[in-house]
Design a protein around this motif. Sequence first.
Motif, mmCIF file in Angstrom:
data_model
loop_
_atom_site.group_PDB
_atom_site.id
_atom_site.type_symbol
_atom_site.label_atom_id
_atom_site.label_comp_id
_atom_site.label_asym_id
_atom_site.label_seq_id
_atom_site.Cartn_x
_atom_site.Cartn_y
_atom_site.Cartn_z
ATOM 1 N N LEU A 169 0.831 -1.215 0.000
ATOM 2 C CA LEU A 169 0.000 0.000 0.000
ATOM 3 C C LEU A 169 0.865 1.264 0.000
ATOM 4 N N LEU A 170 0.486 2.222 -0.859
ATOM 5 C CA LEU A 170 1.255 3.464 -0.975
ATOM 6 C C LEU A 170 0.695 4.536 -0.056
ATOM 7 N N ARG A 171 1.569 5.421 0.400
ATOM 8 C CA ARG A 171 1.123 6.514 1.258
ATOM 9 C C ARG A 171 0.483 7.620 0.400
ATOM 10 N N PRO A 172 -0.773 7.940 0.671
ATOM 11 C CA PRO A 172 -1.421 9.030 -0.094
ATOM 12 C C PRO A 172 -1.202 10.384 0.575
ATOM 13 N N GLU A 173 -1.220 11.454 -0.205
ATOM 14 C CA GLU A 173 -1.157 12.807 0.358
ATOM 15 C C GLU A 173 -2.454 13.528 -0.010
ATOM 16 N N TYR A 174 -2.852 14.502 0.825
ATOM 17 C CA TYR A 174 -4.057 15.240 0.454
ATOM 18 C C TYR A 174 -3.684 16.559 -0.198
ATOM 19 N N ARG A 175 -4.626 17.118 -0.927
ATOM 20 C CA ARG A 175 -4.444 18.484 -1.427
ATOM 21 C C ARG A 175 -5.726 19.278 -1.174
ATOM 22 N N LEU A 176 -5.573 20.433 -0.515
ATOM 23 C CA LEU A 176 -6.719 21.298 -0.253
ATOM 24 C C LEU A 176 -6.927 22.250 -1.419
ATOM 25 N N SER A 177 -8.161 22.618 -1.658
ATOM 26 C CA SER A 177 -8.417 23.618 -2.698
ATOM 27 C C SER A 177 -8.077 24.993 -2.129
ATOM 28 N N PRO A 178 -7.945 26.009 -2.992
ATOM 29 C CA PRO A 178 -7.661 27.352 -2.463
ATOM 30 C C PRO A 178 -8.814 27.877 -1.599
ATOM 31 N N THR A 179 -10.004 27.298 -1.714
ATOM 32 C CA THR A 179 -11.135 27.715 -0.866
ATOM 33 C C THR A 179 -11.641 26.492 -0.102
ATOM 34 N N PRO A 180 -10.866 26.055 0.913
ATOM 35 C CA PRO A 180 -11.195 24.775 1.566
ATOM 36 C C PRO A 180 -12.373 24.839 2.523
ATOM 37 N N LYS A 181 -12.822 26.056 2.864
ATOM 38 C CA LYS A 181 -13.979 26.126 3.772
ATOM 39 C C LYS A 181 -14.939 27.237 3.324
ATOM 40 N N VAL A 182 -15.883 26.844 2.505
ATOM 41 C CA VAL A 182 -16.847 27.810 1.970
ATOM 42 C C VAL A 182 -17.954 28.015 3.011
ATOM 43 N N PRO A 183 -18.257 29.286 3.356
ATOM 44 C CA PRO A 183 -19.297 29.501 4.361
ATOM 45 C C PRO A 183 -20.695 29.288 3.786
ATOM 46 N N GLY A 184 -21.594 28.829 4.627
ATOM 47 C CA GLY A 184 -22.989 28.672 4.220
ATOM 48 C C GLY A 184 -23.777 29.940 4.470
ATOM 49 N N THR A 185 -25.076 29.896 4.225
ATOM 50 C CA THR A 185 -25.888 31.108 4.335
ATOM 51 C C THR A 185 -25.917 31.641 5.772
ATOM 52 N N ASP A 186 -25.611 30.770 6.747
ATOM 53 C CA ASP A 186 -25.620 31.231 8.141
ATOM 54 C C ASP A 186 -24.210 31.519 8.662
ATOM 55 N N GLY A 187 -23.203 31.407 7.791
ATOM 56 C CA GLY A 187 -21.845 31.734 8.209
ATOM 57 C C GLY A 187 -21.045 30.535 8.719
ATOM 58 N N GLN A 188 -21.725 29.439 9.091
ATOM 59 C CA GLN A 188 -20.988 28.196 9.429
ATOM 60 C C GLN A 188 -20.501 27.578 8.125
ATOM 61 N N LYS A 189 -19.734 26.492 8.191
ATOM 62 C CA LYS A 189 -19.345 25.763 6.982
ATOM 63 C C LYS A 189 -20.598 25.377 6.194
ATOM 64 N N MET A 190 -20.579 25.611 4.880
ATOM 65 C CA MET A 190 -21.739 25.195 4.082
ATOM 66 C C MET A 190 -21.807 23.672 4.059
ATOM 67 N N SER A 191 -22.947 23.120 4.410
ATOM 68 C CA SER A 191 -23.090 21.664 4.434
ATOM 69 C C SER A 191 -24.557 21.276 4.355
ATOM 70 N N LYS A 192 -24.807 20.195 3.589
ATOM 71 C CA LYS A 192 -26.188 19.692 3.484
ATOM 72 C C LYS A 192 -26.781 19.488 4.859
ATOM 73 N N SER A 193 -25.935 18.991 5.785
ATOM 74 C CA SER A 193 -26.515 18.640 7.077
ATOM 75 C C SER A 193 -26.815 19.860 7.946
ATOM 76 N N TYR A 194 -26.359 21.040 7.532
ATOM 77 C CA TYR A 194 -26.724 22.231 8.317
ATOM 78 C C TYR A 194 -27.869 23.013 7.673
ATOM 79 N N GLY A 195 -28.348 22.529 6.525
ATOM 80 C CA GLY A 195 -29.451 23.243 5.861
ATOM 81 C C GLY A 195 -29.089 24.678 5.507
ATOM 82 N N ASN A 196 -27.840 24.929 5.152
ATOM 83 C CA ASN A 196 -27.418 26.317 4.873
ATOM 84 C C ASN A 196 -26.754 26.418 3.502
ATOM 85 N N THR A 197 -27.241 25.589 2.558
ATOM 86 C CA THR A 197 -26.529 25.491 1.274
ATOM 87 C C THR A 197 -27.133 26.383 0.184
#
Length: 329
Positions: A169-197
């Motif tokens: 097994l090879l060691r994987p590395e991650y890469r973050l996008s330049p916008t790794p945390k997009v805010p939702g309509t309420d200012g928390q992280k945008m996420s389906k589970s927060y209903g703020n998308t």
Amino acid sequence: MRILSGVQPSGELHLGNYFGAIRQHLELQHEGDALYFIADYHALTTVQDRERLSRLTREVAASYLALGLDPAKATFFRQSDVPEVHELTWMLESVTGMGLLERAHSYKDKVARGLRATVGLFAYPALMASDILIYGSNLVPVGKDQVQHIEIAQDMAQSFNAAFSCEVLLRPEYRLSPTPKVPGTDGQKMSKSYGNTIPIFASGKKLKKAINAIVTDSRDPKLEALDPDSCNAFAIFSLFADEAEQKELAQAYREDRTFLGYGVTKKRIKELMDEHFGPARERFAELLKPKSELDDVLEAGGKRARALAQETMSRAREAVGMTQRPVQP
Ligand code: ADP
Ligand code: TRP
């Protein structure tokens, strides 16, 4: 370089998914051997409705193709077309201490939000590690919330290789996008589970309603300066607008006391989203029709992915001492 990432078919794709993950996936398809998949096994931890799972799976597939995934470049498939992934999951679980998964944030967060504490939800990072390791992935582009999962995959690869004195097994590395945390309509992280998308394929009234839900403060622009740095609408606007336009709006916020306020920003977000996603929305609708090219793309992708997974599995079986080939029925 092998690049791999997955998206769960667990709801409508939104700006967080796009700017945190999908846009980067599309860019990287030109830089290496990219594999992208629809994580339908993972979605079973939350979507337990057959119609909904199959509809959402097609919708995610149509979204990627509509947004520019090129099946001639990237291998695009459904996770469930490669059942071998569970065989490796078990092998990884067998060499993993409980503590590693007990420390995982995502399980604790999901349970805190009211999801049932199932074994599947708990073992989720092991399946995700297997997704990554079974294809010998080098690079995994994801949003910030997934980083811990990649670190778990690194640990599991190392534990497996150490336990069986091998280098399968090879060691994987991650890469973050330049916008790794997009805010939702309420200012928390945008996420389906927060209903703020804000969904990327919504249009017209539905889109307007989602954008109007962006929470802003109650400053009166006629009387006082507005603050672009703490404004959620401004942050979402900045995802699309070029630098010149961002500067111009920031200046209006700060200095222009005839500025009409946050409604202006929201209207501009709608226009920019229509420009940015308009053509993809039409293609999306086409691809969702029965018997579109989507089904052929997923089938061809599944075949290639499964062949790669089987290669790794034959080495993994050998390494653990299952040296016989699985019998054919
Ligand atoms: P959700 O939080 O809506 O359930 P997923 O967990 O299915 O989204 O995320 C799919 C991909 O999109 C992941 O790579 C994740 O990191 C990324 N992502 C999701 N929400 C955001 C966000 N608000 N900002 C940046 N990336 C995000
Ligand atoms: N857990 C990821 C999410 O919720 C989806 C996923 C499953 C994934 N397997 C993966 C992402 C492998 C990257 C690599 O977004």
